[in-house]
Design an enzyme around this catalytic site. Sequence first.
Site, PDB file in Angstrom:
ATOM      1  N   MET A  17      17.873 -39.184  26.501  1.00  0.00           N
ATOM      2  CA  MET A  17      18.708 -38.498  27.091  1.00  0.00           C
ATOM      3  C   MET A  17      19.841 -39.335  27.800  1.00  0.00           C
ATOM      4  O   MET A  17      19.428 -40.105  28.621  1.00  0.00           O
ATOM      5  CB  MET A  17      18.047 -37.525  27.860  1.00  0.00           C
ATOM      6  N   CYS A 100      23.166 -36.451  17.830  1.00  0.00           N
ATOM      7  CA  CYS A 100      24.120 -36.198  18.885  1.00  0.00           C
ATOM      8  C   CYS A 100      25.141 -35.467  18.379  1.00  0.00           C
ATOM      9  O   CYS A 100      25.866 -36.001  17.446  1.00  0.00           O
ATOM     10  CB  CYS A 100      24.320 -37.502  19.653  1.00  0.00           C
ATOM     11  N   LYS A 139      15.989 -39.044  14.317  1.00  0.00           N
ATOM     12  CA  LYS A 139      16.062 -37.971  15.000  1.00  0.00           C
ATOM     13  C   LYS A 139      17.175 -37.013  14.417  1.00  0.00           C
ATOM     14  O   LYS A 139      18.357 -37.404  14.540  1.00  0.00           O
ATOM     15  CB  LYS A 139      16.345 -38.175  16.667  1.00  0.00           C
ATOM     16  N   GLY A 201      13.588 -29.147  21.192  1.00  0.00           N
ATOM     17  CA  GLY A 201      14.523 -28.118  21.574  1.00  0.00           C
ATOM     18  C   GLY A 201      13.964 -26.868  21.994  1.00  0.00           C
ATOM     19  O   GLY A 201      12.594 -26.295  21.532  1.00  0.00           O
ATOM     20  N   ASP A 202      14.055 -26.311  23.079  1.00  0.00           N
ATOM     21  CA  ASP A 202      13.489 -25.002  23.729  1.00  0.00           C
ATOM     22  C   ASP A 202      12.058 -25.267  24.269  1.00  0.00           C
ATOM     23  O   ASP A 202      11.434 -24.045  24.108  1.00  0.00           O
ATOM     24  CB  ASP A 202      13.578 -23.676  22.998  1.00  0.00           C
TER      25      ASP A 202
END
Length: 224
Positions: A17, A100, A139, A201-202
């Site tokens: 991150m 990204c 990723k 994700g989530d």
Amino acid sequence: MRIGTLKLKHNIFLAPMAGITDLAFRTIAHNFGAALCYTEMISATGLTRKANRTLHYLASSPDDKPLGVQIFGADPDIMAEAARIATEEGADLIDINMGCPVKKVVKSGAGAALMKEPAKVSMVVSCVRKATELPVTVKLRSGWRQDSVNVADIARIAEACGADAVTVHPRTAAQGFRGTADHDLIEKVKRSLTIPVIASGDILIPEDARRILDDTGCDGIMVA
């Protein structure tokens, strides 16, 4: 869990991150049980130029192990050189950023923009694979836009070119971080590959992680 030659304690990882996952943050995450932590995304060009500000992202310590170093760029040769530098500086794993969606990254052809160019994906992964003996991961996003979701195809290319695992954040680049992650796509990718597939994700609470593991058959969870 294994990713290539790297043996991990379990399958819960800390995501890369920007502006967050520095050495201090990663050390805290390791202390709380993360099996693998990733650096902030690091410019391959900055590494090859030996820019002090960029090299600082590689700062690590014994409490920061194992360490995944995520690099971004669009030039296969520069990405390969960056992987070599990260390897020499003590990385345990090299991750290629193809997820990204930030404008200043994708306008250079890097990050999620690579998912629009399967041939370049092949070249980037192949060159990084040849440059290091460390495990290599990629990723990914779902695709560039909703009308061009191609994550399963790109994941197969990554595997064929030597990637040891892929992480899937099942939103398109156009979505950014809006809307809902489509975890059905992770199941599709998992069925397509023999290497580990990590879901992102989530994932907001422990129950999310358990549900995604059970529903998709993925091999690991990446928390951001």
